[in-house]
Design an enzyme around this catalytic site. Structure first.
Site, PDB file in Angstrom:
ATOM      1  N   GLU A 148      35.237  40.640  37.872  1.00 54.66           N
ATOM      2  CA  GLU A 148      35.060  40.087  39.276  1.00 54.66           C
ATOM      3  C   GLU A 148      36.525  39.644  39.933  1.00 54.66           C
ATOM      4  O   GLU A 148      36.626  38.944  40.346  1.00 54.66           O
ATOM      5  CB  GLU A 148      34.399  38.445  38.952  1.00 54.66           C
ATOM      6  CG  GLU A 148      33.106  38.439  38.085  1.00 54.66           C
ATOM      7  CD  GLU A 148      31.958  38.704  39.087  1.00 54.66           C
ATOM      8  OE1 GLU A 148      32.225  38.461  40.513  1.00 54.66           O
ATOM      9  OE2 GLU A 148      30.905  38.995  38.791  1.00 54.66           O
ATOM     10  N   GLY A 149      37.180  40.861  39.759  1.00 56.22           N
ATOM     11  CA  GLY A 149      38.234  40.954  40.489  1.00 56.22           C
ATOM     12  C   GLY A 149      39.412  40.466  39.356  1.00 56.22           C
ATOM     13  O   GLY A 149      39.442  39.144  38.811  1.00 56.22           O
ATOM     14  N   THR A 150      40.449  41.422  38.969  1.00 52.41           N
ATOM     15  CA  THR A 150      41.572  40.970  38.074  1.00 52.41           C
ATOM     16  C   THR A 150      42.516  39.822  39.048  1.00 52.41           C
ATOM     17  O   THR A 150      42.385  39.539  40.126  1.00 52.41           O
ATOM     18  CB  THR A 150      42.329  42.137  37.935  1.00 52.41           C
ATOM     19  OG1 THR A 150      43.034  42.664  38.821  1.00 52.41           O
ATOM     20  CG2 THR A 150      41.295  43.326  37.335  1.00 52.41           C
TER      21      THR A 150
ATOM     22  N   LEU B  89      46.198  25.848  16.128  1.00 51.36           N
ATOM     23  CA  LEU B  89      45.120  25.788  14.628  1.00 51.36           C
ATOM     24  C   LEU B  89      45.844  26.647  13.527  1.00 51.36           C
ATOM     25  O   LEU B  89      45.267  26.753  12.707  1.00 51.36           O
ATOM     26  CB  LEU B  89      43.701  26.356  15.139  1.00 51.36           C
ATOM     27  CG  LEU B  89      42.706  25.545  15.625  1.00 51.36           C
ATOM     28  CD1 LEU B  89      42.967  24.609  16.871  1.00 51.36           C
ATOM     29  CD2 LEU B  89      41.357  26.043  15.770  1.00 51.36           C
TER      30      LEU B  89
ATOM     31  N   GLN C 202      56.514  16.463  18.794  1.00 48.98           N
ATOM     32  CA  GLN C 202      56.584  16.683  20.110  1.00 48.98           C
ATOM     33  C   GLN C 202      56.237  18.015  20.605  1.00 48.98           C
ATOM     34  O   GLN C 202      55.719  18.011  21.414  1.00 48.98           O
ATOM     35  CB  GLN C 202      58.385  16.497  20.417  1.00 48.98           C
ATOM     36  CG  GLN C 202      58.771  15.043  20.238  1.00 48.98           C
ATOM     37  CD  GLN C 202      60.264  14.939  20.449  1.00 48.98           C
ATOM     38  OE1 GLN C 202      60.827  15.671  20.877  1.00 48.98           O
ATOM     39  NE2 GLN C 202      60.588  13.630  20.624  1.00 48.98           N
TER      40      GLN C 202
ATOM     41  N   TRP D 274      30.362  49.245  32.799  1.00 47.69           N
ATOM     42  CA  TRP D 274      30.557  47.833  32.323  1.00 47.69           C
ATOM     43  C   TRP D 274      29.680  46.781  33.370  1.00 47.69           C
ATOM     44  O   TRP D 274      30.095  46.105  33.899  1.00 47.69           O
ATOM     45  CB  TRP D 274      32.037  47.747  32.987  1.00 47.69           C
ATOM     46  CG  TRP D 274      32.950  48.426  31.985  1.00 47.69           C
ATOM     47  CD1 TRP D 274      33.850  49.378  32.208  1.00 47.69           C
ATOM     48  CD2 TRP D 274      33.300  47.764  30.773  1.00 47.69           C
ATOM     49  NE1 TRP D 274      34.455  49.731  31.314  1.00 47.69           N
ATOM     50  CE2 TRP D 274      34.432  48.975  30.142  1.00 47.69           C
ATOM     51  CE3 TRP D 274      32.996  46.977  29.716  1.00 47.69           C
ATOM     52  CZ2 TRP D 274      35.000  49.155  28.990  1.00 47.69           C
ATOM     53  CZ3 TRP D 274      33.575  47.277  28.496  1.00 47.69           C
ATOM     54  CH2 TRP D 274      34.486  48.260  28.030  1.00 47.69           C
TER      55      TRP D 274
HETATM   56  C1  LIG Z   1      32.608  42.636  29.644  1.00 46.70           C
HETATM   57  C2  LIG Z   1      32.639  42.952  31.266  1.00 46.70           C
HETATM   58  C3  LIG Z   1      31.538  42.744  31.932  1.00 46.70           C
HETATM   59  C4  LIG Z   1      31.343  43.391  33.309  1.00 46.70           C
HETATM   60  N1  LIG Z   1      30.199  43.255  34.086  1.00 46.70           N
HETATM   61  C5  LIG Z   1      30.228  43.842  35.247  1.00 46.70           C
HETATM   62  C6  LIG Z   1      29.047  43.762  36.126  1.00 46.70           C
HETATM   63  O1  LIG Z   1      28.073  43.194  35.401  1.00 46.70           O
HETATM   64  N2  LIG Z   1      29.082  44.528  37.162  1.00 46.70           N
HETATM   65  C7  LIG Z   1      29.974  45.225  37.566  1.00 46.70           C
HETATM   66  O2  LIG Z   1      29.735  45.676  38.815  1.00 46.70           O
HETATM   67  N3  LIG Z   1      31.262  45.240  36.881  1.00 46.70           N
HETATM   68  C8  LIG Z   1      31.173  44.389  35.915  1.00 46.70           C
HETATM   69  N4  LIG Z   1      32.722  44.638  35.053  1.00 46.70           N
HETATM   70  C9  LIG Z   1      33.587  45.554  35.430  1.00 46.70           C
HETATM   71  C10 LIG Z   1      34.682  44.573  36.026  1.00 46.70           C
HETATM   72  O3  LIG Z   1      34.433  43.847  37.363  1.00 46.70           O
HETATM   73  C11 LIG Z   1      36.050  45.683  36.056  1.00 46.70           C
HETATM   74  O4  LIG Z   1      36.614  45.903  35.081  1.00 46.70           O
HETATM   75  C12 LIG Z   1      37.193  45.111  37.112  1.00 46.70           C
HETATM   76  O5  LIG Z   1      36.868  44.980  38.490  1.00 46.70           O
HETATM   77  C13 LIG Z   1      38.416  45.774  37.051  1.00 46.70           C
HETATM   78  O6  LIG Z   1      38.218  47.129  37.295  1.00 46.70           O
HETATM   79  P1  LIG Z   1      38.627  48.389  36.085  1.00 46.70           P
HETATM   80  O7  LIG Z   1      38.325  47.684  34.592  1.00 46.70           O
HETATM   81  O8  LIG Z   1      38.070  49.579  36.527  1.00 46.70           O
HETATM   82  O9  LIG Z   1      40.188  48.112  36.270  1.00 46.70           O
HETATM   83  P2  LIG Z   1      41.246  48.911  37.222  1.00 46.70           P
HETATM   84  O10 LIG Z   1      40.739  48.688  38.629  1.00 46.70           O
HETATM   85  O11 LIG Z   1      41.556  50.374  36.929  1.00 46.70           O
HETATM   86  O12 LIG Z   1      42.428  48.218  37.065  1.00 46.70           O
HETATM   87  C14 LIG Z   1      43.479  48.305  35.983  1.00 46.70           C
HETATM   88  C15 LIG Z   1      44.603  47.617  36.182  1.00 46.70           C
HETATM   89  O13 LIG Z   1      45.442  47.783  37.333  1.00 46.70           O
HETATM   90  C16 LIG Z   1      45.605  46.827  38.215  1.00 46.70           C
HETATM   91  N5  LIG Z   1      45.528  47.208  39.544  1.00 46.70           N
HETATM   92  C17 LIG Z   1      44.374  47.736  40.227  1.00 46.70           C
HETATM   93  N6  LIG Z   1      44.628  48.085  41.414  1.00 46.70           N
HETATM   94  C18 LIG Z   1      45.915  47.331  41.845  1.00 46.70           C
HETATM   95  C19 LIG Z   1      46.709  47.008  42.875  1.00 46.70           C
HETATM   96  N7  LIG Z   1      46.368  47.316  44.129  1.00 46.70           N
HETATM   97  N8  LIG Z   1      47.709  46.259  42.724  1.00 46.70           N
HETATM   98  C20 LIG Z   1      48.066  45.889  41.672  1.00 46.70           C
HETATM   99  N9  LIG Z   1      47.535  46.286  40.360  1.00 46.70           N
HETATM  100  C21 LIG Z   1      46.494  46.819  40.518  1.00 46.70           C
HETATM  101  C22 LIG Z   1      44.331  46.050  37.791  1.00 46.70           C
HETATM  102  O14 LIG Z   1      44.669  44.347  38.251  1.00 46.70           O
HETATM  103  C23 LIG Z   1      44.162  46.157  36.389  1.00 46.70           C
HETATM  104  O15 LIG Z   1      45.436  45.307  35.563  1.00 46.70           O
HETATM  105  C24 LIG Z   1      32.412  44.034  33.935  1.00 46.70           C
HETATM  106  C25 LIG Z   1      33.767  44.287  33.078  1.00 46.70           C
HETATM  107  C26 LIG Z   1      33.664  43.765  31.815  1.00 46.70           C
HETATM  108  C27 LIG Z   1      35.028  43.865  30.954  1.00 46.70           C
END
Ligand SMILES: Cc1cc2nc3c(=O)[nH]c(=O)nc-3n(C[C@H](O)[C@H](O)[C@H](O)COP(=O)(O)OP(=O)(O)OC[C@H]3O[C@@H](n4cnc5c(N)ncnc54)[C@H](O)[C@@H]3O)c2cc1C
Length: 391
Positions: A370-372, A345, A286, A169
């Site tokens: 960049e952090g969920t 819309l 409203q 990603w």
């Molecule tokens: C279009 C796109 C561009 C991106 N670009 C970059 C980039 O340029 N460079 C880069 O390094 N990364 C990039 N990313 C990656 C992005 O930063 C990660 O997708 C993101 O950090 C989440 O990681 P994951 O997808 O593995 O989800 P996971 O870490 O597997 O998480 C899945 C779910 O579990 C939840 N979760 C995880 N841990 C916990 C916890 N301790 N407590 C509660 N809930 C939790 C999360 O909030 C999420 O809802 C990109 C992603 C996308 C979609």
């Protein structure tokens, strides 16, 4: 071009009066660029799933790449002016703002902060002008929210580094001339500059995205990639280095998504005044006014939050936790605004003739990268309670 051509932005609380003349001028010039040069082409690129490469020299010429950095041809702007640039770019499209954020916050920033003199001379002027493209590889297929467990490894062999592993990603991954890649070493996590076409380094694009379609996202694969000794960023040591880059980029996202929110608010407001149903504009109901009032209130609160973060950043006092709050808040507000605007819309909310549907899709990726939302919540929670809930 539809309803976006007459965009004026939302300034319900006269936050403009808190900006300097220079900041307003920069904001207005980027707004004009987006209206004139981004909106006419972005839907085509979103449909085709391509990044608008034709805009790269223009964002370079406008000084938007690494705009808050000093020297090496960078504009050296303050944090608020930088935030306003991100706000306006994301009013156009999150893919364009992501390109500029990655290039400036995640590639130029670490080279500027942690690179050698030779690395800075080699890459920063070219990246600032858009003559070179960069990417930032932290996320791995099995390690997203928790990069501390990354598997990608660099081992010293003689005066070379041998890199093995994979990143997933990665924005700009397959088109980047240089990738900042984070890897585990015997000395902890370190950053490496990996150049395009280095033997053993391959990429594969993530296709089939419904979000950020006008942005390249790739997997990076490293198989016994041999890197010269000077590929390492000498001053970046430990996970705190990539996390410091994320703080830069998250700050830009906090502003960017409020540009997106203003776009869908503006489109919904204009549409609701023109759309006649039951013999009157739907803006006269409203229930519609409640949606518009909610959007305007949340956007206004977010503008003030971002502005204060920016002023703290300019004073060297903003904390990563405050930036987490701003990123989390901005994405929540923008996400809900896209839902409400899409409702207003009606059927047109799912048509790409309007901008709302594209932003509705884009915010999902921005909400996650960049952090969920969960992770930023836990970062703020840890600071409030003193108890880490996720380590
Ligand atoms: C279009 C796109 C561009 C991106 N670009 C970059 C980039 O340029 N460079 C880069 O390094 N990364 C990039 N990313 C990656 C992005 O930063 C990660 O997708 C993101 O950090 C989440 O990681 P994951 O997808 O593995 O989800 P996971 O870490 O597997 O998480 C899945 C779910 O579990 C939840 N979760 C995880 N841990 C916990 C916890 N301790 N407590 C509660 N809930 C939790 C999360 O909030 C999420 O809802 C990109 C992603 C996308 C979609």
């Amino acid at each position: 071009m539809g309803l976006g051509a007459s965009f004026a932005g939302l300034d319900y609380l006269d936050t403009d009066s808190l900006l300097s003349d220079e900041e307003r001028m920069i904001r207005d010039s980027v707004r004009g660029f987006v209206t004139d040069e981004v909106l006419p082409i972005i839907e085509h690129h979103f449909r085709a799933g391509t990044f608008p490469n034709e805009l790269i020299p223009k964002v370079g010429e406008l000084g938007l790449l690494g705009a808050n950095l000093h020297g090496y041809g960078c504009a050296g702007l303050g944090a608020v002016a930088y935030g306003l640039i991100m706000q306006e770019l994301e009013r156009g499209d999150s893919g364009l703002r992501s390109f500029v954020s990655v290039q400036g916050g995640l590639v130029m920033y670490p080279i500027h902060a942690y690179g050698s003199a030779a690395q800075k001379e080699r890459w920063l002027p070219a990246l600032a002008q858009g003559k070179a493209i960069g990417s930032f590889g932290l996320t791995e297929p099995d390690h997203g929210s928790d990069p501390s467990r990354m598997k990608t490894k660099a081992v010293k062999r003689g005066d070379k580094w041998i890199l093995n592993g994979a990143k997933a990603w990665i924005t700009n991954g397959s088109v980047a001339d240089v990738s900042v890649v984070w890897a585990r070493t015997d000395d902890g996590i370190r950053g490496f500059l990996v150049e395009k076409d280095t033997p053993g380094f391959t990429t594969k694009d993530h296709t089939g995205k419904f979000s950020l379609r006008a942005s390249v996202t790739s997997e990076l694969i490293f198989q016994d990639v041999e890197l010269p000794a000077d590929a390492i960023l000498p001053e970046a040591s430990g996970l705190k280095a990539p996390l410091s880059c994320l703080t830069q980029a998250r700050y830009g996202i906090a502003w960017g998504v409020i540009g997106l929110a203003q776009c869908v608010f503006d489109e919904a407001l204009q549409y609701s005044k023109q759309r006649i149903m039951f013999d009157r504009p739907i803006a006269g109901f409203q229930l519609t006014q409640r949606k518009l009032a909610w959007m305007a209130t949340e956007i206004t609160k977010s503008q003030l939050l971002n502005l204060q973060c920016g002023r703290l950043k300019e004073a060297g006092r903003v904390t990563p936790q405050q930036v987490s709050m701003a990123k989390m808040n901005g994405c929540r507000v923008a996400r809900e605004c896209t839902h409400l605007a899409r409702e207003i819309l009606g059927a047109n909310g799912v048509a790409d003739e309007y901008q709302t549907g594209r932003h509705f899709c884009n915010i999902e990726a921005v909400y996650t990268y960049e952090g969920t939302d969960d992770i930023h919540t836990l970062i703020v929670g840890q600071q409030l309670t003193g108890i880490p809930a996720f380590e």
